[in-house]
Structure formats: structure tokens, C-alpha cells
Design a protein around this motif. Structure first.
Motif, PDB file in Angstrom:
ATOM      1  N   LEU A 151      21.444  49.155  28.052  1.00 51.82           N
ATOM      2  CA  LEU A 151      20.545  49.821  29.004  1.00 51.82           C
ATOM      3  C   LEU A 151      19.126  49.277  28.845  1.00 51.82           C
ATOM      4  O   LEU A 151      18.740  48.848  27.763  1.00 51.82           O
ATOM      5  CB  LEU A 151      20.515  51.334  28.746  1.00 51.82           C
ATOM      6  CG  LEU A 151      21.828  52.099  28.887  1.00 51.82           C
ATOM      7  CD1 LEU A 151      21.604  53.574  28.531  1.00 51.82           C
ATOM      8  CD2 LEU A 151      22.388  51.975  30.293  1.00 51.82           C
ATOM      9  N   VAL A 200      15.171  50.772  29.655  1.00 53.70           N
ATOM     10  CA  VAL A 200      14.468  52.017  29.973  1.00 53.70           C
ATOM     11  C   VAL A 200      12.969  51.745  29.954  1.00 53.70           C
ATOM     12  O   VAL A 200      12.472  51.063  29.060  1.00 53.70           O
ATOM     13  CB  VAL A 200      14.783  53.128  28.950  1.00 53.70           C
ATOM     14  CG1 VAL A 200      14.152  54.450  29.372  1.00 53.70           C
ATOM     15  CG2 VAL A 200      16.277  53.298  28.789  1.00 53.70           C
ATOM     16  N   VAL A 237      19.844  51.982  37.659  1.00 49.26           N
ATOM     17  CA  VAL A 237      20.899  53.008  37.788  1.00 49.26           C
ATOM     18  C   VAL A 237      20.297  54.280  38.372  1.00 49.26           C
ATOM     19  O   VAL A 237      20.805  54.829  39.342  1.00 49.26           O
ATOM     20  CB  VAL A 237      21.541  53.313  36.418  1.00 49.26           C
ATOM     21  CG1 VAL A 237      22.558  54.435  36.545  1.00 49.26           C
ATOM     22  CG2 VAL A 237      22.169  52.062  35.831  1.00 49.26           C
ATOM     23  N   CYS A 238      19.235  54.755  37.766  1.00 44.13           N
ATOM     24  CA  CYS A 238      18.619  55.985  38.244  1.00 44.13           C
ATOM     25  C   CYS A 238      17.172  56.044  37.788  1.00 44.13           C
ATOM     26  O   CYS A 238      16.754  55.293  36.915  1.00 44.13           O
ATOM     27  CB  CYS A 238      19.380  57.216  37.743  1.00 44.13           C
ATOM     28  SG  CYS A 238      19.412  57.370  35.957  1.00 44.13           S
ATOM     29  N   THR A 268      10.189  57.347  35.149  1.00 45.48           N
ATOM     30  CA  THR A 268      11.054  56.619  34.219  1.00 45.48           C
ATOM     31  C   THR A 268      12.221  56.045  35.002  1.00 45.48           C
ATOM     32  O   THR A 268      12.807  56.742  35.834  1.00 45.48           O
ATOM     33  CB  THR A 268      11.598  57.560  33.117  1.00 45.48           C
ATOM     34  OG1 THR A 268      10.500  58.183  32.454  1.00 45.48           O
ATOM     35  CG2 THR A 268      12.439  56.803  32.110  1.00 45.48           C
ATOM     36  N   VAL A 290      15.937  53.721  34.601  1.00 44.05           N
ATOM     37  CA  VAL A 290      16.982  53.257  33.686  1.00 44.05           C
ATOM     38  C   VAL A 290      17.808  52.204  34.420  1.00 44.05           C
ATOM     39  O   VAL A 290      18.156  52.394  35.588  1.00 44.05           O
ATOM     40  CB  VAL A 290      17.904  54.422  33.269  1.00 44.05           C
ATOM     41  CG1 VAL A 290      18.991  53.942  32.307  1.00 44.05           C
ATOM     42  CG2 VAL A 290      17.090  55.556  32.648  1.00 44.05           C
ATOM     43  N   ARG A 335      20.854  48.765  33.912  1.00 45.95           N
ATOM     44  CA  ARG A 335      21.920  48.208  33.069  1.00 45.95           C
ATOM     45  C   ARG A 335      21.865  46.693  33.113  1.00 45.95           C
ATOM     46  O   ARG A 335      21.678  46.106  34.173  1.00 45.95           O
ATOM     47  CB  ARG A 335      23.295  48.634  33.612  1.00 45.95           C
ATOM     48  CG  ARG A 335      23.747  49.998  33.189  1.00 45.95           C
ATOM     49  CD  ARG A 335      25.279  50.106  33.285  1.00 45.95           C
ATOM     50  NE  ARG A 335      25.713  51.401  32.757  1.00 45.95           N
ATOM     51  CZ  ARG A 335      25.983  52.455  33.523  1.00 45.95           C
ATOM     52  NH1 ARG A 335      25.893  52.374  34.832  1.00 45.95           N
ATOM     53  NH2 ARG A 335      26.356  53.604  32.967  1.00 45.95           N
ATOM     54  N   VAL A 362      24.394  60.702  36.260  1.00 45.91           N
ATOM     55  CA  VAL A 362      24.568  59.542  37.136  1.00 45.91           C
ATOM     56  C   VAL A 362      25.418  58.510  36.431  1.00 45.91           C
ATOM     57  O   VAL A 362      24.991  57.947  35.419  1.00 45.91           O
ATOM     58  CB  VAL A 362      23.211  58.876  37.477  1.00 45.91           C
ATOM     59  CG1 VAL A 362      23.420  57.743  38.491  1.00 45.91           C
ATOM     60  CG2 VAL A 362      22.220  59.878  38.022  1.00 45.91           C
ATOM     61  N   ASP A 363      26.615  58.321  36.924  1.00 48.53           N
ATOM     62  CA  ASP A 363      27.375  57.141  36.521  1.00 48.53           C
ATOM     63  C   ASP A 363      27.562  57.056  35.000  1.00 48.53           C
ATOM     64  O   ASP A 363      27.299  56.008  34.388  1.00 48.53           O
ATOM     65  CB  ASP A 363      26.577  55.921  37.055  1.00 48.53           C
ATOM     66  CG  ASP A 363      27.430  54.660  37.087  1.00 48.53           C
ATOM     67  OD1 ASP A 363      28.658  54.768  36.983  1.00 48.53           O
ATOM     68  OD2 ASP A 363      26.846  53.572  37.196  1.00 48.53           O
ATOM     69  N   CYS A 388      18.828  56.856  23.916  1.00 50.30           N
ATOM     70  CA  CYS A 388      17.443  56.467  23.627  1.00 50.30           C
ATOM     71  C   CYS A 388      16.496  57.439  24.307  1.00 50.30           C
ATOM     72  O   CYS A 388      16.888  58.197  25.193  1.00 50.30           O
ATOM     73  CB  CYS A 388      17.166  55.037  24.081  1.00 50.30           C
ATOM     74  SG  CYS A 388      17.352  54.792  25.843  1.00 50.30           S
ATOM     75  N   VAL A 438      12.131  57.822  25.500  1.00 51.37           N
ATOM     76  CA  VAL A 438      10.805  57.209  25.671  1.00 51.37           C
ATOM     77  C   VAL A 438       9.785  58.320  25.893  1.00 51.37           C
ATOM     78  O   VAL A 438      10.145  59.447  26.231  1.00 51.37           O
ATOM     79  CB  VAL A 438      10.759  56.255  26.890  1.00 51.37           C
ATOM     80  CG1 VAL A 438      11.651  55.050  26.669  1.00 51.37           C
ATOM     81  CG2 VAL A 438      11.133  56.985  28.180  1.00 51.37           C
ATOM     82  N   THR A 461      11.250  61.370  28.100  1.00 52.14           N
ATOM     83  CA  THR A 461      12.507  61.198  28.833  1.00 52.14           C
ATOM     84  C   THR A 461      13.582  60.800  27.836  1.00 52.14           C
ATOM     85  O   THR A 461      13.342  59.958  26.975  1.00 52.14           O
ATOM     86  CB  THR A 461      12.368  60.084  29.887  1.00 52.14           C
ATOM     87  OG1 THR A 461      11.285  60.405  30.763  1.00 52.14           O
ATOM     88  CG2 THR A 461      13.650  59.935  30.699  1.00 52.14           C
ATOM     89  N   ARG A 497      24.827  59.566  27.045  1.00 49.27           N
ATOM     90  CA  ARG A 497      26.084  59.125  27.665  1.00 49.27           C
ATOM     91  C   ARG A 497      27.137  60.210  27.519  1.00 49.27           C
ATOM     92  O   ARG A 497      27.255  60.834  26.471  1.00 49.27           O
ATOM     93  CB  ARG A 497      26.622  57.873  26.932  1.00 49.27           C
ATOM     94  CG  ARG A 497      26.021  56.572  27.377  1.00 49.27           C
ATOM     95  CD  ARG A 497      26.970  55.408  27.030  1.00 49.27           C
ATOM     96  NE  ARG A 497      26.423  54.161  27.579  1.00 49.27           N
ATOM     97  CZ  ARG A 497      25.711  53.279  26.866  1.00 49.27           C
ATOM     98  NH1 ARG A 497      25.479  53.491  25.588  1.00 49.27           N
ATOM     99  NH2 ARG A 497      25.252  52.190  27.458  1.00 49.27           N
TER     100      ARG A 497
END
Lengths: 291, 291
Positions: free
Chosen positions: A27, A29, A69-70, A119, A121, A123, B24-25, B70, B72, B119, B123
Motif C-alpha cells: 500500500l 498512504v 483505492v480510496c 488522506t 490510499v 496499491r 473498501v476493497d 499503517c 499517518v 488516519t 485489512r
């Protein structure tokens, strides 16, 4: 201690710091906080503010060559005005939809100054970092430079409708994805081209030689610049443009240029050391947030 | 418009809103903004502030039964004081390490009021939501209630060392993970038990009947409460505790209780409708951020 010294202190303690986004376990971020007084000129609509706040974070995801992703945002203002919140949402969802990212809301807060923390995120299995540029690589930029500087001047002149239009930008997610397989180093130009080149130079332990006449200066800059010196400053140090600054092997340039939807301009070459424009040192000047 | 009306406006437009974190996903994402005036009593150290800011977001990840990946934070303060930033980092990294999450830095900004936006990303393939409680399920809480209320009173009394200790909490990530396979609904108690029960009731279209004597009231509350009425308020409506409030089938209770490291107390049962304590209506009162 200024912002850059403080960031250096962070970098010492947090190994993940130092790129446009942190990389953890597949990921990326990134987070940014923006304030009315320092980041949104008078006349900026809440829609534009929402667009830019989320856009800034999505630009960092793009600069890693990652797929967003979001995104979330914490919104704080002196009151909960439904029209203002609705406009902010229009902007936030608008910029996320423009790059196929899901905006999933966040936090709402009362605060004396309008403040947004966004923020994003993303992939990627193979992030593009600031380190990796090699001597002899071409250095390129996407889109045009100075668009936000031109918008800023329009805000100052009270031409807020045109300024707001110019101030909304599409984060270079598609370009980042197309560049990623070939890029040796990449970051966004949020602090201006000059500072981006210095940061890439430091991270990659190289230098740059660029030509001013090669820069894709935005037409809007030429329209508002007071003279040639002012034009250079707006195009190279004003920042806030959110274009990508990328290095890649010369032989990959042609194919990559065709794959990038927003234009990719070769502005110079990676050298051993020093950051120069037209053969003279290019100062490490640029946007300092919170100025 | 108050905060809750504004949140309802958001929920109308953003389908991912309405749980402790957006899903999300395969990822859960949550963000919070905290301000000195409203969220950090006088005497709160920057270390405690960093701990709580990140802890609040990690608690939301825990409440989804997810594994934090993670976190931030964007940090804004009237100047970049190295000692203050260092202390904030100690707290931020400390709470992340306590739950095996990587703190990856964020943004630094100058701002007239100390403000943090944190934030966290987690998962899970099977998030636990606020909707899902079934009539007849047991309702339980982790840990103890009122710890932050007790800390708040100690700050008021000038006992800042003890207050800071109490004010740091370990987000219930391990508990959330242990509860997830059995939980029918879950959220954290950041707005207090009473409000959490109302929010779970609304999301699940059920009611609750709880007993005050069953609540795991923190010893700290008993030490600072002015009288029995005050004790009840501190334990049920003050909030900011970041315990988990969870519903699960009675038959799963015993095994789950053994798996939860921080204590799991059965405080009542899920009913058809209404939120009651000791047979009387329990008002929907609690912590309103930005009050």
C-alpha cells in the motif's frame, strides 16, 4: 526550526518518510493538512477546496505510480453549513471520480479556521521512488507548469470564476501508471519544479541540467506574468501544480510519451551533480506550506 | 446544523459512511481530527496527544475487527518545536507499536492551534459492522468504562502526571480480532456507552436492556466521582474511552471471554426496541466532538 528541518527530524526517526507517500506492505498512504489562510486564496469555493485537498493526496499516490483505492478527509470549519459541506463533497467526490478512486467520507469538526486533512490510499507492488535517477536519464514533466500560479494571480485580481476553474486539476494518476514501468525516479511538483529537482537530486544523489525554453509553461502564466523574470518564477518556483517530475532512460521516452494522456515534455537531463537551468545554478526555492 | 445532522447529510451521499471505519476493497480506513481546545485538556503532553490521536483511529480499525496495517498523522502547531514534535512522535509510534501497526509519518504544518488529523488503515475480508445485532444476543464491553472521564477530572485537579498515564490507552485491536468471528455487531465507545448503544440500536434496528451494576466501571471513576449520580454519568456518557461495545450470541460468550486479553463483561441483552438501563430509558447523550 522551519518546516524542512522538522521534516528532516521526522525522516531520521521514520524510515518510511521521504517519498511522496509512505510504502507499507503493498500500500501507499499519504496525508496533507490544508488551512484557509495559507492554502486557499480568498475566493476559493468550498468545491474547489474539496477538489484540491483530495487532489493533493491523489497526486502523491500518482507520483508513486500507484493505483488509488480510496480517500478520506477530515473537514473542520466554524460551523456546519449544509451548502458549504455539500459543495466540499462535490469537489472531493469529483476529483476522486476523475481518477477512479472511492471517496469514503471522514470526520467533521468545528474549528475556528476552515481546515481540511485529506488522506489517500493506493496499491502498488512496485512503487516509484525519488531515489533511482541515473546520470544520462531524461527528466520530463507532465502537463503544464504554472497553472496554479496563474490561478493565484486571478484570485488576487478578483476573477474568481476563472481562478477556481484553473485551480482544479486532475491528479496525474493515469500518467503515473503509464510512467511507472519506465520511470527511474518520480515525484510531484507540488513545491514547484525547482524544489522538486533539488529533492530528486538529493534522493538520487545526482544533478540536473534543464532548459527554460523546453519547459511546458502554461498559457495562463504568460497571460498574468508581469515580465520575463516573473514568468520564470511563476513557472519554476511557485509550485502547487501537481504535475509529475520524472526521470527515465532516453530510449523509453518516445513510447512513454505516447502512453501519457496529458502530455510529457523532456525538459533536460540527469547529470552528476548540481541543479542547473540554462547552465546557471537553479536555487532551491519553492512553495513552503504554511508560509 | 449540529455535528450529528451534518454527519447524516454525509451518510446520505456517501454509502461507505456509517461504521467506525469505511470499508473498501478489503481495506478499512478511518480519519479523525483533534484540536487542542476541544480534545486535549490543559496538561496533556504532546506524547499523550500523539498517543491518543493515533489511538482513536486504531480503535476504529479494532472496532471493525480488522488488522491495522499503517497509520499517518498530519500535525499542525504554532511552530516547529523539536521537543514537542519528538514527544508527539514518541506517543504516535508508541501506540502503533502497542498494536503492531506501522506509523509512517505524515504532514507538518504551521497553525495557530495545535491540531492533529490521524488516519489508520487496516485489512479484513470480513468486517464487523454496527448493523447485525440480533434480539437475544448478549451485549458486552471490553476493559473498563470511565477511564478517560477519570483522567479528565485529574487534569482539572492539576494532577497531570497521573492524568496523562490514564489518558493513554491501548486500542482494543487484539480484542477486536478475537471478537470478530463471533460478533454480530460492534463499535467503539468513543462517544460513551449510552450513545454507542443508541447507534448500534439504530444501525441494527434493535433495542438494548443493560444493568448499571453489571458495568465494568473503572476504579479511577469511583475515586473522582462526586456522588452516585456523577459516577453514572462519568461511566456511561462521558465517552472517550475507546473500549469495544459488541453483541454476540450467548452461546459464544464463554469461549470469547477467554480469548479477549483485556476483559470482556456482559452488561445486558439485545431487545426488540428501546435503549434501557435498569428498566428505565437511557438517554442518547454523550460526547459530541467539537463541543
Amino acid at each position: 526550526m522551519d518546516e524542512r528541518a522538522a521534516l528532516a527530524l521526522l525522516a531520521d526517526r521514520l524510515p518510511a518518510v521521504g517519498d511522496d507517500a509512505a510504502v507499507v506492505d503493498g500500500l501507499v498512504v499519504t496525508t496533507d493538512m490544508l488551512h484557509e489562510a495559507t492554502d486557499f486564496p480568498e475566493g476559493t469555493t468550498r468545491e474547489t477546496a474539496g477538489w484540491r485537498a483530495l487532489g493533493a493526496s491523489l497526486s502523491d499516490v500518482a507520483a508513486m505510480g500507484a493505483d488509488p483505492v480510496c480517500a478520506v478527509a477530515a473537514y473542520a470549519a466554524p460551523g456546519f453549513d449544509p451548502a458549504e459541506i455539500g459543495a466540499f463533497l462535490d469537489g472531493a467526490t469529483g476529483v476522486c471520480e476523475a481518477v477512479d478512486c472511492e471517496y469514503v467520507g471522514g470526520d467533521l469538526d468545528e474549528h475556528d479556521e476552515f481546515t481540511v486533512a485529506s488522506t489517500a490510499v493506493g496499491r502498488t507492488d512496485d512503487p516509484v521512488r525519488r531515489a533511482g535517477a541515473r546520470v544520462g536519464d531524461a527528466v520530463c514533466v507532465t502537463g503544464t507548469l504554472g497553472r496554479s500560479a496563474a490561478a493565484f494571480r486571478l484570485f488576487e485580481a478578483g476573477e474568481t470564476a476563472r481562478a477556481n476553474d484553473l485551480y482544479r486539476f486532475v491528479p496525474r494518476v493515469d500518467a503515473g501508471r503509464s510512467l511507472a514501468p519506465h520511470a527511474t525516479a518520480m515525484m510531484d511538483s507540488s513545491d514547484g519544479l525547482a524544489r522538486s529537482l533539488h529533492q530528486l537530486a538529493e534522493a538520487s544523489d545526482v544533478g540536473f541540467a534543464v532548459e527554460y525554453d523546453a519547459l511546458p509553461v502554461d498559457d495562463g502564466v504568460r497571460a498574468v506574468a508581469r515580465d520575463a523574470v516573473d514568468e520564470r518564477a511563476l513557472a519554476t518556483t511557485f509550485g502547487e501544480d501537481y504535475e509529475l517530475v520524472v526521470t527515465l532512460p532516453e530510449e523509453a521516452l518516445e513510447a512513454t510519451r505516447e502512453a501519457v494522456d496529458c502530455g510529457l515534455t523532456r525538459v533536460g537531463v540527469v547529470t552528476d551533480s548540481g541543479v542547473e537551468m540554462d547552465g546557471a545554478a537553479l536555487a532551491d526555492e519553492g512553495w513552503t506550506h504554511g508560509r
